[in-house]
Every structure is written in C-alpha cells, then in structure tokens.
Design a protein around this motif. Structure first.
Motif, short mmCIF file in Angstrom:
data_model
loop_
_atom_site.label_atom_id
_atom_site.label_comp_id
_atom_site.label_asym_id
_atom_site.label_seq_id
_atom_site.Cartn_x
_atom_site.Cartn_y
_atom_site.Cartn_z
N SER B 31 -47.77 -34.95 -80.84
CA SER B 31 -47.28 -34.55 -79.52
C SER B 31 -46.31 -33.39 -79.71
CB SER B 31 -46.56 -35.71 -78.82
OG SER B 31 -45.40 -36.09 -79.54
N LEU B 32 -46.04 -32.69 -78.64
CA LEU B 32 -45.03 -31.64 -78.66
C LEU B 32 -44.17 -31.79 -77.41
CD1 LEU B 32 -46.77 -28.34 -79.91
CD2 LEU B 32 -45.02 -29.68 -81.07
N GLN B 33 -42.89 -31.49 -77.59
CA GLN B 33 -41.95 -31.56 -76.49
C GLN B 33 -41.41 -30.16 -76.20
OE1 GLN B 33 -39.04 -34.25 -78.12
NE2 GLN B 33 -40.12 -36.05 -77.40
N TRP B 34 -41.06 -29.91 -74.95
CA TRP B 34 -40.37 -28.69 -74.54
C TRP B 34 -39.02 -29.05 -73.94
CZ3 TRP B 34 -41.66 -23.66 -75.38
CH2 TRP B 34 -42.97 -23.40 -75.79
N TYR B 35 -37.99 -28.32 -74.40
CA TYR B 35 -36.63 -28.51 -73.92
C TYR B 35 -36.12 -27.18 -73.34
CZ TYR B 35 -36.25 -32.79 -76.78
OH TYR B 35 -36.42 -34.03 -77.32
N ARG B 36 -35.17 -27.28 -72.42
CA ARG B 36 -34.41 -26.11 -71.97
C ARG B 36 -32.95 -26.37 -72.25
NH1 ARG B 36 -35.69 -24.56 -66.32
NH2 ARG B 36 -34.25 -26.20 -65.65
N GLN B 37 -32.29 -25.36 -72.79
CA GLN B 37 -30.89 -25.48 -73.13
C GLN B 37 -30.11 -24.36 -72.43
OE1 GLN B 37 -30.01 -24.96 -77.30
NE2 GLN B 37 -28.01 -25.91 -77.15
N GLU B 38 -29.09 -24.74 -71.69
CA GLU B 38 -28.24 -23.76 -71.02
C GLU B 38 -26.97 -23.57 -71.86
OE1 GLU B 38 -27.78 -24.44 -66.88
OE2 GLU B 38 -29.89 -24.99 -66.60
N PRO B 39 -26.33 -22.42 -71.71
CA PRO B 39 -25.14 -22.12 -72.53
C PRO B 39 -24.09 -23.21 -72.43
CG PRO B 39 -25.84 -20.16 -71.36
CD PRO B 39 -26.68 -21.28 -70.83
N GLY B 40 -23.57 -23.64 -73.58
CA GLY B 40 -22.52 -24.64 -73.61
C GLY B 40 -22.99 -26.06 -73.42
N GLU B 41 -24.30 -26.25 -73.38
CA GLU B 41 -24.83 -27.60 -73.19
C GLU B 41 -25.87 -27.93 -74.24
OE1 GLU B 41 -24.36 -27.37 -68.30
OE2 GLU B 41 -26.24 -28.06 -69.21
N GLY B 42 -26.22 -29.22 -74.30
CA GLY B 42 -27.28 -29.63 -75.20
C GLY B 42 -28.65 -29.45 -74.56
N PRO B 43 -29.71 -29.46 -75.36
CA PRO B 43 -31.06 -29.34 -74.81
C PRO B 43 -31.40 -30.51 -73.89
CG PRO B 43 -31.04 -29.02 -77.20
CD PRO B 43 -29.71 -29.56 -76.83
N VAL B 44 -32.19 -30.22 -72.88
CA VAL B 44 -32.66 -31.24 -71.94
C VAL B 44 -34.19 -31.22 -71.95
CG1 VAL B 44 -32.71 -31.98 -69.53
CG2 VAL B 44 -30.60 -31.04 -70.50
N LEU B 45 -34.79 -32.39 -72.08
CA LEU B 45 -36.24 -32.48 -72.16
C LEU B 45 -36.89 -32.08 -70.84
CD1 LEU B 45 -38.69 -33.45 -73.90
CD2 LEU B 45 -38.47 -35.64 -72.70
N LEU B 46 -37.91 -31.21 -70.92
CA LEU B 46 -38.69 -30.84 -69.75
C LEU B 46 -39.98 -31.65 -69.67
CD1 LEU B 46 -38.37 -26.94 -69.96
CD2 LEU B 46 -37.17 -28.47 -68.39
N VAL B 47 -40.70 -31.71 -70.80
CA VAL B 47 -42.00 -32.36 -70.77
C VAL B 47 -42.43 -32.72 -72.19
CG1 VAL B 47 -43.48 -30.34 -71.11
CG2 VAL B 47 -44.26 -32.20 -69.63
N THR B 48 -43.30 -33.71 -72.30
CA THR B 48 -43.98 -34.04 -73.55
C THR B 48 -45.47 -33.95 -73.32
OG1 THR B 48 -42.20 -35.56 -74.19
CG2 THR B 48 -44.30 -35.79 -75.33
N VAL B 49 -46.18 -33.22 -74.18
CA VAL B 49 -47.64 -33.17 -74.13
C VAL B 49 -48.18 -33.93 -75.32
CG1 VAL B 49 -47.93 -31.11 -72.73
CG2 VAL B 49 -47.53 -30.86 -75.17
N VAL B 50 -49.20 -34.75 -75.06
CA VAL B 50 -49.65 -35.68 -76.12
C VAL B 50 -51.14 -35.58 -76.44
CG1 VAL B 50 -47.82 -37.33 -75.65
CG2 VAL B 50 -49.99 -37.56 -74.47
N THR B 51 -51.93 -34.97 -75.59
CA THR B 51 -53.37 -34.91 -75.79
C THR B 51 -53.81 -33.46 -75.97
OG1 THR B 51 -53.64 -36.85 -74.38
CG2 THR B 51 -55.61 -35.56 -74.87
N GLY B 52 -54.64 -33.19 -76.98
CA GLY B 52 -55.15 -31.84 -77.19
C GLY B 52 -55.81 -31.31 -75.93
N GLY B 53 -55.43 -30.10 -75.52
CA GLY B 53 -55.98 -29.50 -74.31
C GLY B 53 -55.26 -29.89 -73.03
N GLU B 54 -54.30 -30.78 -73.15
CA GLU B 54 -53.59 -31.27 -71.97
C GLU B 54 -52.81 -30.16 -71.28
OE1 GLU B 54 -50.84 -34.36 -72.94
OE2 GLU B 54 -50.33 -34.78 -70.84
N VAL B 55 -52.81 -30.19 -69.95
CA VAL B 55 -52.01 -29.28 -69.14
C VAL B 55 -51.12 -30.11 -68.23
CG1 VAL B 55 -52.03 -27.48 -67.37
CG2 VAL B 55 -53.79 -27.48 -69.17
N LYS B 56 -49.82 -29.81 -68.26
CA LYS B 56 -48.89 -30.49 -67.37
C LYS B 56 -48.14 -29.46 -66.56
CE LYS B 56 -47.84 -34.96 -69.46
NZ LYS B 56 -46.79 -35.85 -70.00
#
Lengths: 111, 111
Positions: B31-56
C-alpha cells in the motif's frame, strides 16, 4: 494533531551536550515512532516501538537511544549531541493496521 | 538512497491551475499513503491506496496507485492557496511495522 504531544518544541544545544526529547500520546496506541526530517530527505525513521518495554532500530539509529517504559511515552535521547543531529524531530503513534498520528515536532539545533 | 522518490521536489503554481506530483520506487509496496504537512506541524494522512490501479478521490485531489504497486500519483484540480504544503508519500515495510517516506514535494499555490 491533538493526541501526540512533543516536548520541548525548540532547543539549542552545544556539541557534546545530552538531552532527552519526550513524546506522549493519549490514544492508547501500541506503536510509537521517532523520525527526523531534513530538507530534501523526507522523514527518516530513527527508532520505533511496537509495545511497552520494546524498542527497535530504524533507518538512522546511530547516536540516539530510546526507551518505552510506559505505553503512553516514548523518549528519544542524544547522549553526545553532534551538529549532524540538527534537525526537526517528529514522533508518531498508531495501532496495528491504522494510520500514524504525528506530533508537531521538536526543532533541535546543535552548535 | 531513498526507497521512494518524489517529483518534482518544488512546485509553484497560480491559483486555479492543475498539477500532478509523483511518487516512484523500484520496490513493490502492499500500500502507499499520502500525507500533507503544513509549516510548523506534523504530517496529516490524506489517503491510503491498497490495490494496484486503484483511484481514490478526495474533493479536488485524485490519488492513483500504479498497476504494479511501485508508484503513485496525486493530481490536484484547480489548486487553491489552502493546498500549499509539503506532500509526502509513504509505504510500509514487509512486516508493516515501519514506513519508508518519500523525499517530498513542496507545493506553493499563489493567489
């Protein structure tokens, strides 16, 4: 980022000094992590713990030690700080198969 | 050597433009995860994709996992200043206890 608290938020050390960074989580998570973040390098794992009383090395463990004596706390120690350890340190926690929750970081400068 | 390479490293665009950032590896991830991190803060999870070819989709953000599960992309439609931040991808190790993070893409959306 409520739930994971890092102390202190900022610190300046001289080369050779020691210090401990504290991470506390109130979500009863099993797993806890310490990362360092450097420009252009993303996040690199220093040490992690999969339960109270357990610790394991990550990708960049040299120069650091950790302890997880209580489930809610994960301590990161620098015994003899070096300028190469200047970085932003992030703690995270999670339960198995769940996302990581991050603290807001500790900005550490070693002079 | 980073296991997950992200491109571009920096991106500055005007409000309303579209953009795509990439996360590539020579290794297969469960699986792969995407995070967004704003200045002065820790990363926040946006989404996890788990299946090849998956679109979220998450509002104006579209995430895709490559068919071979070695890469992922994040497409933002009609970017807004609130999208400004550091975007990080992350993938688990075989045990699932640790995560590798990508090098990050720093996005600036100019009003």
């Amino acid at each position: 980022n409520a739930g994971v608290t890092q102390t202190p938020k900022f610190r300046v050390l001289k080369t050779g000094q020691s210090m401990t960074l504290l991470c506390a989580q109130d979500m009863n998570h099993e797993y806890m992590y310490w990362y360092r973040q450097d420009p252009g390098m993303g996040l690199r794992l220093i040490h992690y713990s999969v339960g109270e009383g357990t610790t394991a090395k990550g990708e960049v463990p040299d120069g650091y030690n950790v302890s997880r004596l209580k489930k809610q706390n994960f301590l990161l120690g620098l015994e003899s700080a070096a300028p190469s350890q200047t970085s932003v340190y992030f703690c995270a926690s999670r339960d198995p198969n769940q996302p990581q929750h991050f603290g807001d970081g500790t900005r550490l400068s070693i002079l | 050597t980073q296991l997950l390479e992200q491109s571009p490293q920096f991106l500055s665009i005007q409000e309303g433009e579209n953009l795509t950032v990439y996360c590539n590896s020579s290794s297969v991830f469960s699986s792969l995860q995407w995070y967004r991190q704003e200045p002065g803060e820790g990363p926040v999870l946006l989404v996890t994709v788990v299946t090849g070819g998956e679109v979220k989709k998450l509002k104006r953000l579209t995430f895709q996992f490559g068919d071979a599960r070695k890469d992922s992309s994040l497409h933002i439609t009609a970017a807004q200043p609130g999208d400004t931040g550091l975007y990080l991808c992350a993938g688990p190790t075989n045990t699932g206890n640790q995560f590798y993070f990508g090098t990050g893409t720093s996005l600036t959306v100019i009003p």
